[in-house]
Design a protein around this motif. Structure first.
Motif, PDB file in Angstrom:
ATOM      1  N   ASN A 255      -3.740  -5.311   4.782  1.00  0.00           N
ATOM      2  CA  ASN A 255      -2.389  -5.871   4.687  1.00  0.00           C
ATOM      3  C   ASN A 255      -2.263  -7.084   5.618  1.00  0.00           C
ATOM      4  O   ASN A 255      -1.737  -6.993   6.718  1.00  0.00           O
ATOM      5  N   GLU A 256      -2.748  -8.213   5.142  1.00  0.00           N
ATOM      6  CA  GLU A 256      -2.755  -9.426   5.967  1.00  0.00           C
ATOM      7  C   GLU A 256      -1.348  -9.879   6.353  1.00  0.00           C
ATOM      8  O   GLU A 256      -1.132 -10.361   7.462  1.00  0.00           O
TER       9      GLU A 256
ATOM     10  N   GLY B  46       0.814  -1.206   0.000  1.00  0.00           N
ATOM     11  CA  GLY B  46       0.000   0.000   0.000  1.00  0.00           C
ATOM     12  C   GLY B  46       0.847   1.255   0.000  1.00  0.00           C
ATOM     13  O   GLY B  46       2.067   1.214   0.151  1.00  0.00           O
ATOM     14  N   THR B  47       0.199   2.374  -0.214  1.00  0.00           N
ATOM     15  CA  THR B  47       0.894   3.649  -0.240  1.00  0.00           C
ATOM     16  C   THR B  47       0.163   4.651   0.642  1.00  0.00           C
ATOM     17  O   THR B  47      -0.972   4.451   1.036  1.00  0.00           O
ATOM     18  N   SER B  48       0.853   5.724   0.912  1.00  0.00           N
ATOM     19  CA  SER B  48       0.308   6.806   1.723  1.00  0.00           C
ATOM     20  C   SER B  48       0.364   8.087   0.908  1.00  0.00           C
ATOM     21  O   SER B  48       1.207   8.228   0.009  1.00  0.00           O
TER      22      SER B  48
ATOM     23  N   ALA C  92       2.662 -10.501  10.811  1.00  0.00           N
ATOM     24  CA  ALA C  92       3.970 -10.139  11.388  1.00  0.00           C
ATOM     25  C   ALA C  92       3.796  -9.457  12.740  1.00  0.00           C
ATOM     26  O   ALA C  92       4.516  -9.769  13.690  1.00  0.00           O
ATOM     27  N   TRP C  93       2.856  -8.516  12.820  1.00  0.00           N
ATOM     28  CA  TRP C  93       2.649  -7.821  14.103  1.00  0.00           C
ATOM     29  C   TRP C  93       2.105  -8.767  15.161  1.00  0.00           C
ATOM     30  O   TRP C  93       2.456  -8.666  16.331  1.00  0.00           O
ATOM     31  N   GLU C  94       1.256  -9.727  14.761  1.00  0.00           N
ATOM     32  CA  GLU C  94       0.738 -10.710  15.710  1.00  0.00           C
ATOM     33  C   GLU C  94       1.855 -11.581  16.272  1.00  0.00           C
ATOM     34  O   GLU C  94       1.782 -12.037  17.418  1.00  0.00           O
TER      35      GLU C  94
END
Length: 139
Positions: free
Chosen positions: A114-115, A27-29, A120-122
């Motif tokens: 963003n699965e 994704g982008t911002s 990764a965060w989990e």
């Protein structure tokens, strides 16, 4: 991992970081452009951390602190170098920065879709607080 180094980005890194994010970040911002990154570095020259091995950019994280809360943005690792401890090294460096600045809580903003990032965060020592919802307005 001993050959991995983490350093602060400089203005001369902006183009390489933007190119890297196209490959490594999901994704982008709206601020993913030269002016956006330059403003970040101008306001907080130590916020953007780069992980490198032999001069090759392998990962990034923005470790921002607003005086109230610490925020991790743009944690990204090159797809060919994932699962090698690079994200952990970046988060360790970000957390050291947060502690040095007097921060007491850190959060991460992750795109809902963003699965890969959610997994990764989990797997990290961060936890999701489902009772918080972020409201965003482009300025």
């Amino acid at each position: 991992m001993s050959d991995l180094s983490v350093r602060h980005a400089t203005p001369s890194d902006i183009d390489a970081v933007l190119l890297f994010w196209r490959t490594a970040a999901e994704g982008t911002s709206i601020s993913d452009d030269r002016d956006g990154v330059a403003r970040l570095l101008d306001r907080d020259p130590e916020a953007l951390l780069l992980a490198e091995r032999e001069g090759v950019l392998l990962g990034t994280v923005i470790a921002g602190f607003d005086g109230w809360r610490c925020h991790a943005y743009r944690l990204a690792v090159h797809p060919d170098h994932r699962r090698q401890g690079i994200a952990r090294a970046l988060l360790d460096s970000a957390e050291q920065r947060f502690v040095a600045l007097g921060g007491r809580r850190s959060d991460a903003m992750v795109l809902e879709a963003n699965e890969r990032a959610h997994r990764a965060w989990e797997a990290s020592d961060y936890h999701r607080e489902d009772h918080w919802r972020r409201w965003v307005k482009p300025l």
